[in-house]
Design a protein around this motif. Structure first.
Motif, short mmCIF file in Angstrom:
data_model
loop_
_atom_site.label_atom_id
_atom_site.label_comp_id
_atom_site.label_asym_id
_atom_site.label_seq_id
_atom_site.Cartn_x
_atom_site.Cartn_y
_atom_site.Cartn_z
N MET A 259 1.01 -0.98 0.17
CA MET A 259 0.16 0.06 -0.08
C MET A 259 0.98 1.27 -0.04
O MET A 259 0.55 2.38 -0.73
N ALA A 260 2.05 1.41 0.91
CA ALA A 260 2.72 2.41 0.91
C ALA A 260 3.54 2.56 -0.53
O ALA A 260 3.86 3.94 -0.65
N PHE A 261 3.44 1.78 -1.17
CA PHE A 261 4.59 1.94 -2.62
C PHE A 261 3.51 2.24 -3.73
O PHE A 261 3.94 2.29 -4.78
N LEU A 262 2.08 2.49 -3.33
CA LEU A 262 1.27 2.61 -4.39
C LEU A 262 1.48 4.01 -5.02
O LEU A 262 1.71 5.11 -4.10
N LYS A 263 1.35 4.23 -6.29
CA LYS A 263 1.47 5.49 -6.77
C LYS A 263 0.11 5.99 -7.54
O LYS A 263 -0.67 4.88 -7.89
#
Length: 405
Positions: A259-263
């Motif tokens: 989720m943190a790496f979603l762009k």
């Protein structure tokens, strides 16, 4: 056999003192390469025909002992070559692969050296999670071994039992021990596959790794609704932690790191498309109205290449990964506060959203295969672990129906 080895001097590499390195000259299908033995000698003291140092050499206390050491290295290399030949592997290896087999026998006699080499490789390919797991094991084993080096042959059944006692003496859990043991076992399996140690050295034949059932991680639908309805100010960190939890739940229980790496570029035609970092499984999830409400807040005035959530601050992947780990720690602390505000007695962590999604899917009669695909699992057995225990209230309802028949 098309492979042979002999002791020789590497006359191409003269040192300042006019000496030359003593090497093992490996020949394999008419190609040659050298393996340094870490010693050197001048040409006049080397007996090329007999592959040994002449008796007249005065640079050592015992020429015989030094020659025995050199012969021992040659014999060890020959044994490796013969073993590869007997396994019918030798003819299918390049000369560099044969050399690697011989060198590794020396370089990685140390369990720590080999583990560190794995850690380096994992870091190179940006698999920092696995690298951290391997590092944690080497760190605790060094402490257990009082800072001394640890050879592969020293890790046997007795060693594992002593390490087990050491682990429990520090008040640690059975499942914590299982994590360490599984990592040690993984390192051993890699070493066996690489031909560094023989299969007979495997220490887990008799040692069985034990685990205990973990506490129930899923929360019921009413608890999820209470988190959703919790009133929080946008300036409150708990506002973001609540949104992370709900987003994870609405994205098939996606992990915090994914989720943190979603762009923004992962949002395509009202869907979120990405690959799970742990398994490389593709995700293609429709954005619901509830999820869209959260995303609108975080995507406002951002470019396609920007991260959706304010978790990652730095540029390189290694530093970004550390950003995520620190953020997850703060996130879990924040979830404890949210649990208190929502009167949820159960422990709330980043994993709870994932387990809750799986449990709710099961309660809605979603097929196991579908739940497994949604969670991105490679095996149904992994999904079954997530769903190994139905909530008590569900069993109560089933029992009530049976009693009232």
């Amino acid at each position: 056999m098309n492979t042979n080895i002999k002791l020789s001097l590497d006359t191409r590499r003269e040192k300042k003192d006019k000496s030359y390195p003593i090497i093992l000259r490996l020949t394999h299908f008419r190609k040659t390469t050298s393996i340094s033995l870490g010693k050197s000698i001048t040409l006049v003291y080397w007996d090329e025909k007999n592959e040994k140092i002449r008796r007249s050499f005065k640079g050592t206390a015992s020429v015989s002992k030094l020659n025995n050491q050199l012969l021992k290295e040659k014999t060890r290399a020959i044994d490796i070559i013969n073993e590869l030949y007997e396994k019918n592997e030798l003819n299918f290896l390049s000369i560099l692969q044969v050399k690697s087999k011989i060198i590794r026998k020396v370089s990685f006699a140390s369990f720590f050296d080999y583990s560190n080499s794995i850690i380096e490789e994992l870091n190179k390919v940006e698999r920092y999670g696995n690298a951290n797991s391997y590092y944690a094991v080497t760190k605790i084993l060094k402490k257990f071994n009082q800072g001394n080096d640890l050879k592969f042959n020293e890790i046997n059944y007795e060693f594992l039992k002593k390490f087990e006692q050491f682990h429990y003496s520090r008040g640690n859990s059975t499942n914590g021990l299982a994590v360490y043991m599984k990592t040690i076992r993984a390192i051993y399996n890699k070493a066996i596959k690489a031909g560094i140690i023989p299969k007979e050295a495997y220490p887990f034949t008799n040692y069985k790794i034990k685990t205990t059932p973990t506490e129930k991680r899923a929360i019921d639908i009413n608890s999820i609704k209470s988190i959703m309805m919790l009133q929080l100010k946008e300036t409150d960190n708990l506002f973001h932690y609540r949104n992370y939890f709900l987003t994870s739940h609405m994205l098939y229980g996606v992990s915090f790191i994914d989720m943190a790496f979603l762009k923004l570029e992962n949002i395509i035609d009202n869907r979120i498309k990405f690959f799970r970092r742990k398994t490389s499984k593709p995700y293609d999830i429709k954005i619901t109205s509830q999820l869209k409400e959260i995303l609108v807040f975080y995507t406002k005035d951002k470019d396609k290449s920007d991260f959706i959530f304010p978790v990652i601050k730095r540029d390189t992947y290694e530093l970004q990964y550390k950003d995520v780990l620190w953020a997850r720690k703060r996130y879990n602390n924040g979830l404890k506060e949210i649990a208190k505000k929502c009167s949820i007695d159960q422990r709330l962590t980043s994993y709870v959203s994932r387990h809750s999604f799986a449990t709710q899917a099961m309660l809605q009669d979603v097929p196991l295969q579908a739940i497994s695909a949604m969670l991105g699992h490679n095996r149904l057995t992994t999904t079954q672990i997530y769903l190994k225990s139905l909530p008590s209230e569900v069993l109560d309802d089933y029992n009530k129906k049976l009693v009232e028949i």
